[in-house]
Motif scaffolding. Structure first.
Motif, short mmCIF file in Angstrom:
data_model
loop_
_atom_site.label_atom_id
_atom_site.label_comp_id
_atom_site.label_asym_id
_atom_site.label_seq_id
_atom_site.Cartn_x
_atom_site.Cartn_y
_atom_site.Cartn_z
N GLU A 197 -15.57 21.30 -14.92
CA GLU A 197 -14.32 21.37 -14.16
C GLU A 197 -13.37 20.26 -14.57
OE1 GLU A 197 -15.76 21.25 -10.16
OE2 GLU A 197 -16.31 23.37 -10.16
N ILE A 198 -13.90 19.07 -14.78
CA ILE A 198 -13.06 17.93 -15.19
C ILE A 198 -12.47 18.19 -16.58
CG2 ILE A 198 -13.15 15.49 -15.87
CD1 ILE A 198 -15.12 15.09 -13.52
N GLN A 199 -13.26 18.76 -17.48
CA GLN A 199 -12.75 19.09 -18.82
C GLN A 199 -11.59 20.08 -18.72
OE1 GLN A 199 -13.40 17.83 -21.75
NE2 GLN A 199 -14.97 16.45 -20.97
N THR A 200 -11.71 21.07 -17.85
CA THR A 200 -10.63 22.04 -17.65
C THR A 200 -9.38 21.35 -17.11
OG1 THR A 200 -12.28 23.74 -17.17
CG2 THR A 200 -10.02 24.22 -16.51
N ILE A 201 -9.54 20.45 -16.15
CA ILE A 201 -8.41 19.72 -15.57
C ILE A 201 -7.74 18.85 -16.64
CG2 ILE A 201 -7.79 17.88 -13.94
CD1 ILE A 201 -9.97 19.04 -12.07
N ILE A 202 -8.53 18.16 -17.43
CA ILE A 202 -7.96 17.30 -18.48
C ILE A 202 -7.19 18.13 -19.50
CG2 ILE A 202 -8.60 15.84 -20.45
CD1 ILE A 202 -10.84 14.68 -18.68
N LYS A 203 -7.75 19.27 -19.87
CA LYS A 203 -7.07 20.15 -20.84
C LYS A 203 -5.73 20.63 -20.27
CE LYS A 203 -7.99 24.31 -23.54
NZ LYS A 203 -8.93 25.41 -23.77
N THR A 204 -5.73 21.01 -18.99
CA THR A 204 -4.49 21.47 -18.35
C THR A 204 -3.48 20.33 -18.26
OG1 THR A 204 -5.78 23.01 -17.03
CG2 THR A 204 -3.55 22.57 -16.28
N LEU A 205 -3.93 19.13 -17.90
CA LEU A 205 -3.03 17.98 -17.81
C LEU A 205 -2.43 17.64 -19.18
CD1 LEU A 205 -4.92 15.61 -15.35
CD2 LEU A 205 -2.77 16.82 -14.93
N ARG A 206 -3.22 17.73 -20.22
CA ARG A 206 -2.70 17.45 -21.56
C ARG A 206 -1.64 18.46 -21.97
NH1 ARG A 206 -8.12 15.43 -24.65
NH2 ARG A 206 -8.02 13.33 -23.80
N LEU B 180 0.30 19.94 -19.88
CA LEU B 180 1.49 19.67 -19.07
C LEU B 180 2.26 18.45 -19.57
CD1 LEU B 180 0.14 20.32 -15.46
CD2 LEU B 180 1.75 21.73 -16.75
N ILE B 181 1.58 17.45 -20.09
CA ILE B 181 2.29 16.24 -20.51
C ILE B 181 2.81 16.35 -21.95
CG2 ILE B 181 1.09 14.73 -18.91
CD1 ILE B 181 -0.64 13.75 -21.19
N GLN B 182 2.43 17.38 -22.66
CA GLN B 182 2.96 17.58 -24.01
C GLN B 182 4.44 17.96 -23.90
OE1 GLN B 182 1.66 17.40 -27.10
NE2 GLN B 182 -0.35 16.72 -26.37
#
Length: 194
Positions: A155-164, A166-168
């Motif tokens: 779940e954390i990996q999915t959140i980090i991927k989504t955050l990355r 979004l910040i791109q």
């Protein structure tokens, strides 16, 4: 917890626990250790068992195989009694007693020392059983925790991927070189059925 038994022999559950091995999935004590605790020669203990063999089913006492004996022998190299044969060592493979077998052996020996020592033998077996149960429970909880962590990691990996994502910053369209001609798109007429 230690107690002196006749002849100034000190018996403790901790000492007995060191002499309990796991063989064939059973916690057992070797015949010569049990004989020492009960204050009789090993030969006398085994003879008493053979005379009362109906009281000792295979889940109470069994004889080690050569492979099992060699495995145990390495751990007990300095504790094993030697026979009087010229080649040294034991003349036969040792017997091992489970908790119930050790209690039964004390009852057939019918000596006060055997009865007193059997109490400590039982306490040692019970203590080891409790430790094993605690370790199983702990192992189960660790497995459960590991599964939770793995689930959370995913779940954390999915959140980090989504955050990355979004910040791109959005990609800027490439500028074309040259002239760009925009032609109007042709309009097509569709005939409807008559």
């Amino acid at each position: 917890m230690e107690e002196k038994i006749k002849n100034n022999i000190i018996i403790s559950a901790e000492l007995i626990e060191q002499r309990i091995f796991l063989i064939r999935g059973e916690k057992v004590i070797l015949d010569f250790h049990l004989a020492r605790l009960y204050g009789v020669p090993t030969k006398s203990l085994n003879l008493a068992v053979k005379r009362n063999i109906k009281r000792f089913p295979p889940d109470f006492v069994f004889q080690l195989t050569q492979d099992e004996y060699e495995q145990v022998e390495a751990a007990l190299r300095f504790q094993i009694e030697t026979s009087k044969s010229p080649r040294g060592g034991r003349r036969y493979l040792p017997y091992v007693f489970t908790e119930h077998g050790a209690i039964m052996a004390a009852s057939i020996l019918n000596s006060q020392r055997a009865v007193d020592a059997s109490i400590y033998v039982v306490r040692a077996f019970v203590h080891l059983r409790n430790l094993l149960a605690t370790h199983k429970e702990l192992a189960h909880k660790l497995t459960e925790l590991e599964q939770r962590i793995l689930k959370h990691d995913a779940e954390i990996q999915t959140i980090i991927k989504t955050l990355r994502q979004l910040i791109q910053p959005p990609e800027k369209p490439k500028r074309q070189i040259g002239f760009r001609v925009e032609e109007p798109k042709p309009v097509y007429k569709v005939r409807r059925g008559k």
